[in-house]
Scaffold this motif. Sequence first.
Motif, PDB file in Angstrom:
ATOM      1  N   UNK A   1      36.231  37.543   9.641  1.00  0.00           N
ATOM      2  CA  UNK A   1      37.236  36.773   8.921  1.00  0.00           C
ATOM      3  C   UNK A   1      37.328  37.212   7.458  1.00  0.00           C
ATOM      4  N   UNK A   2      38.535  37.106   6.899  1.00  0.00           N
ATOM      5  CA  UNK A   2      38.756  37.279   5.467  1.00  0.00           C
ATOM      6  C   UNK A   2      39.765  36.225   5.040  1.00  0.00           C
ATOM      7  N   UNK A   3      39.414  35.432   4.021  1.00  0.00           N
ATOM      8  CA  UNK A   3      40.256  34.326   3.570  1.00  0.00           C
ATOM      9  C   UNK A   3      40.785  34.621   2.183  1.00  0.00           C
ATOM     10  N   UNK A   4      42.101  34.419   1.998  1.00  0.00           N
ATOM     11  CA  UNK A   4      42.736  34.611   0.692  1.00  0.00           C
ATOM     12  C   UNK A   4      43.248  33.259   0.215  1.00  0.00           C
TER      13      UNK A   4
ATOM     14  N   UNK B   1      42.928  36.109   7.470  1.00  0.00           N
ATOM     15  CA  UNK B   1      42.943  37.305   8.305  1.00  0.00           C
ATOM     16  C   UNK B   1      41.666  37.263   9.134  1.00  0.00           C
ATOM     17  N   UNK B   2      41.782  37.286  10.445  1.00  0.00           N
ATOM     18  CA  UNK B   2      40.595  37.229  11.283  1.00  0.00           C
ATOM     19  C   UNK B   2      40.805  38.044  12.549  1.00  0.00           C
ATOM     20  N   UNK B   3      39.698  38.423  13.146  1.00  0.00           N
ATOM     21  CA  UNK B   3      39.764  39.101  14.438  1.00  0.00           C
ATOM     22  C   UNK B   3      40.223  38.109  15.495  1.00  0.00           C
TER      23      UNK B   3
ATOM     24  N   UNK C   1      38.107  43.971   4.017  1.00  0.00           N
ATOM     25  CA  UNK C   1      37.265  44.175   5.195  1.00  0.00           C
ATOM     26  C   UNK C   1      36.943  42.815   5.795  1.00  0.00           C
ATOM     27  N   UNK C   2      37.171  42.698   7.102  1.00  0.00           N
ATOM     28  CA  UNK C   2      36.788  41.482   7.807  1.00  0.00           C
ATOM     29  C   UNK C   2      35.285  41.511   8.038  1.00  0.00           C
ATOM     30  N   UNK C   3      34.629  40.396   7.808  1.00  0.00           N
ATOM     31  CA  UNK C   3      33.176  40.317   7.966  1.00  0.00           C
ATOM     32  C   UNK C   3      32.808  39.061   8.741  1.00  0.00           C
ATOM     33  N   UNK C   4      31.597  39.046   9.217  1.00  0.00           N
ATOM     34  CA  UNK C   4      31.098  37.867   9.929  1.00  0.00           C
ATOM     35  C   UNK C   4      31.215  37.952  11.430  1.00  0.00           C
TER      36      UNK C   4
ATOM     37  N   UNK D   1      36.297  21.496   8.045  1.00  0.00           N
ATOM     38  CA  UNK D   1      35.444  22.622   8.427  1.00  0.00           C
ATOM     39  C   UNK D   1      35.981  23.916   7.834  1.00  0.00           C
ATOM     40  N   UNK D   2      35.090  24.797   7.492  1.00  0.00           N
ATOM     41  CA  UNK D   2      35.500  26.088   6.954  1.00  0.00           C
ATOM     42  C   UNK D   2      36.000  26.983   8.072  1.00  0.00           C
ATOM     43  N   UNK D   3      36.647  28.070   7.654  1.00  0.00           N
ATOM     44  CA  UNK D   3      37.187  29.004   8.643  1.00  0.00           C
ATOM     45  C   UNK D   3      36.077  29.580   9.504  1.00  0.00           C
ATOM     46  N   UNK D   4      34.938  29.886   8.888  1.00  0.00           N
ATOM     47  CA  UNK D   4      33.831  30.463   9.645  1.00  0.00           C
ATOM     48  C   UNK D   4      33.335  29.506  10.715  1.00  0.00           C
ATOM     49  N   UNK D   5      33.377  28.205  10.444  1.00  0.00           N
ATOM     50  CA  UNK D   5      32.941  27.227  11.434  1.00  0.00           C
ATOM     51  C   UNK D   5      33.974  27.075  12.547  1.00  0.00           C
TER      52      UNK D   5
END
Length: 638
Positions: free
Chosen positions: A118-121, A133-135, A332-335, A107-111
């Motif tokens: 979230x911001x993924x590097x 990086x996520x809230x 910037x964290x988004x989602x 599963x992806x981080x968003x899931x």
Amino acid sequence: MPEYLAPGVYVEETTFRQKSIEGVSTSTAGFVGPTRFGPTQGEPELLTSFLDFERIYGGIDQLDFGEGLQHNDLAHAVRGFFENGGRRLYVARAYEATAQPSEEPDATVAQLFPDHATFVIDAPTSPAIQVVLRARYPGAAGNVIVTIDSKTGPSILVAQDGGPPKLSGAQRWDTVLLSSTDSTPDDPQLCVVDYDFDAASQQEVQVLRAGSTTTQLADLDPATNEVRVVTLTVTLSPLGRFMDELVWEGLNPDPRHRVNPLLRTFAAQPAARATALFVPLVIQADDAVDGVELLEQVLSGLVAGSMPVTVADLLDEALRQPGQRVARMRCRLTGGKDGSRPGTASYEGDESATGDKSGLLAFEGLEDISIVAAPGSSRGGLNGNELQSKSVVGLLVSHAERMRYRIAVLDSPDTALASQIRSYRAQFDSKYAALYYPWVKIADPVTDTEIAVPPSGFMAGIYARNDIERGVHKAPANEVVRLAIDFELPVNKGQQDVLNPEGVNCLRFFEGGGFRVWGARTISSDPEWKYLNLRRYFAFIERSIEKGTQWAVFEPNGSALWSNVRRTIEDFLFSEFKSGHLLGDTVDEAYFVKCDRTTMTQNDLDNGRLICLVGISPLRPAEYVIFRIGQKTLDFKG
């Protein structure tokens, strides 16, 4: 009894007074409802100001449940609570995700984190290193700008007389920048400070490691080489419209460092509760990441622009500019989303596998709460949200009745007419709840417009102010509603003549008197409990006696204990009588306490029961003040 086995002088401590009872607090409130941020499970934190609420729950900005922006009713209620005299408040966030987490292993981080910003590097390495990086919590308030500044201090490489150079003040796992200062500088390099065993000196010596490469300090020259400690500063901006930036300084990149390591400060499962509440950012990295990898291979992915560049290059370039020792990276964290509008189940709450509770269920373990409310749950209660509005009222009432010493403050549906609120009130009956009508109009600091918000938060604050200034025996009515600039609908005397007997407490405007609470009744059909202050005062007396007589449990159940219990309660009630909280001119008129063989049978004694009968004469409010005025003659003697 103590034993005396040898001759001597023995001193014993004793007491010549009975135990005392201390009155409990009745002004602590608990609110449940949606917020912009904050924990969705676990024991709610005690708030003592609106600033505490902003720091944990994301402020007063509007919410978006996918139906357009909506006023943040709970945040306005918290503000109204503290502005009207409230001192202590617990908040349980009611949150409902827009999507359920995926159970798939890929599963992806968003899931994995629905509604979290979230911001993924993904570092371009083999094998790839990923940093997330996520809230910490779901909510649109997590869509923040994260700025990470890499800072270097002065060079710590110093020469020693007759020996190799050393690192002054360096700690193990410090991340450092190794660079040269001559005319043909080598490429700058990031390393971590470590120790190695020197066979010649038979002791540990400091070395610099970068992956599999080890640099001995003996190979460095303080005249042409510099070693500078690199620390990080993380800045979040903004968490809310009216909040300042949040800044953490002096963080160490290497997770093994014992002082302020970056990944421990922003850990997903922090050891300190304060971190979970006041650090809204989570940084997760692969276990194998050290300070060098974190900076060079991962955080460099935040650098703006398409040209490949490393943090070491940025720091070295900054050092060659006058007064610069900083390399800045920003994302910037988004989602982040506020989820769906919480349903009845979210207000009721549940218990997770780890024992963390949510909703009203989270309040059951907090004994000091005496007022509960769900501000905003009745919004749309007559226009599309009827079922949930009634269900949440039922939850609040059943919670207050189950907890015994609590009162539920209920909101009327917004835009309700007098006839509609009368029909709405007729569906409920409880001596543990009070209903208020209409909604309060305030100046909204977010939209700079006049908006209507639910009255329960304001009323809970007035309860607290009334209890502190006058006492819980006094009805929380004829009190000014602070922050109010109007009410949603005007209520006149004729309308209140209909609503007051039904147990609907009206908020009214009086010329020269301002905006006031003009009712103090419960929604009970039992005339013995129709007054709100009566119900709350009995809860105060009962809870105080319960807590103040715990010492009596397991004491020998005889006349000495009965007498002690009786005197303890009598002293407490006498204090209430002298304070003017009971009706009557004498003690015998105000209260009685009986605890003897007339209140207990032999069966009670055989089964370990001590029964004490307490009667009090409470004060009821002067709801109707009547003056009879007539004419008299000169010779009439009244």
